[in-house]
Design a protein around this motif. Structure first.
Motif, short mmCIF file in Angstrom:
data_model
loop_
_atom_site.label_atom_id
_atom_site.label_comp_id
_atom_site.label_asym_id
_atom_site.label_seq_id
_atom_site.Cartn_x
_atom_site.Cartn_y
_atom_site.Cartn_z
N ASN A 33 0.82 -1.21 0.00
CA ASN A 33 0.00 0.00 0.00
C ASN A 33 0.86 1.27 0.00
O ASN A 33 0.53 2.24 -0.68
CB ASN A 33 -0.97 -0.01 1.18
CG ASN A 33 -2.11 -0.97 0.97
OD1 ASN A 33 -2.61 -1.10 -0.13
ND2 ASN A 33 -2.52 -1.65 2.03
N ARG A 54 -2.21 -3.35 -8.56
CA ARG A 54 -2.49 -4.80 -8.64
C ARG A 54 -1.82 -5.54 -7.49
O ARG A 54 -2.39 -6.46 -6.91
CB ARG A 54 -2.00 -5.36 -9.98
CG ARG A 54 -2.92 -5.07 -11.12
CD ARG A 54 -2.49 -5.81 -12.40
NE ARG A 54 -3.06 -5.15 -13.55
CZ ARG A 54 -2.43 -4.28 -14.33
NH1 ARG A 54 -1.16 -4.00 -14.11
NH2 ARG A 54 -3.04 -3.72 -15.34
N THR A 57 -3.83 -4.90 -4.37
CA THR A 57 -5.09 -5.65 -4.44
C THR A 57 -4.84 -7.13 -4.22
O THR A 57 -5.58 -7.80 -3.48
CB THR A 57 -5.77 -5.42 -5.80
OG1 THR A 57 -6.03 -4.02 -5.94
CG2 THR A 57 -7.06 -6.20 -5.92
N ARG A 58 -3.82 -7.67 -4.86
CA ARG A 58 -3.48 -9.09 -4.72
C ARG A 58 -3.18 -9.42 -3.25
O ARG A 58 -3.62 -10.44 -2.72
CB ARG A 58 -2.29 -9.43 -5.60
CG ARG A 58 -2.00 -10.90 -5.73
CD ARG A 58 -0.84 -11.21 -6.69
NE ARG A 58 -0.98 -10.54 -7.97
CZ ARG A 58 -0.14 -9.62 -8.45
NH1 ARG A 58 0.93 -9.27 -7.76
NH2 ARG A 58 -0.33 -9.06 -9.61
N LEU A 61 -6.52 -9.37 -1.20
CA LEU A 61 -7.32 -10.56 -1.48
C LEU A 61 -6.69 -11.81 -0.85
O LEU A 61 -7.40 -12.69 -0.36
CB LEU A 61 -7.51 -10.74 -2.99
CG LEU A 61 -8.39 -9.69 -3.66
CD1 LEU A 61 -8.39 -9.89 -5.17
CD2 LEU A 61 -9.82 -9.72 -3.11
#
Length: 106
Positions: A33, A54, A57-58, A61
């Motif tokens: 981040n 990405r 986000t990866r 998740l």
């Protein structure tokens, strides 16, 4: 009741899921981040930071999937409460405590 994962076991990042897991995501994905925010600050062109986005986000998740595998029942209860009470933490403290006891912050 709000679903945490879809039929294939992949996390569904709804607001109640993200709010319930925010502390874990903050700790485990801090570097991703920070790199994303540094990129955005350095270059206002959103296209330049897609890769960093990405990665962030990866990471998030992955944290959600890991939490669900390790703490399914307390996570579902907490997410369900947050969904029902429109993400009002104060109304879900009991579920939050059970979730954080089952999946402590590292």
């Amino acid at each position: 009741m709000a679903k945490v994962v879809d039929a294939t076991g992949e996390p569904i990042p709804t607001s109640s899921v993200l709010m319930s897991s925010a502390k874990h995501i903050e700790i485990k994905c801090m570097s991703e981040n920070v790199e994303f925010l540094k990129c955005k600050k350095k270059d206002p062109n959103p296209e330049k930071c897609l890769d960093k986005g990405r990665q962030a986000t990866r990471c998030a998740l992955g944290v959600l999937k890991d939490l669900y595998q390790r703490c399914k029942d307390p996570m579902e209860a907490y997410v369900g409460c947050m969904y029902y009470y429109t993400n009002e933490f104060d109304l879900c403290r009991k579920e939050q405590q059970a979730f954080e006891k089952a999946c402590p912050l590292d």
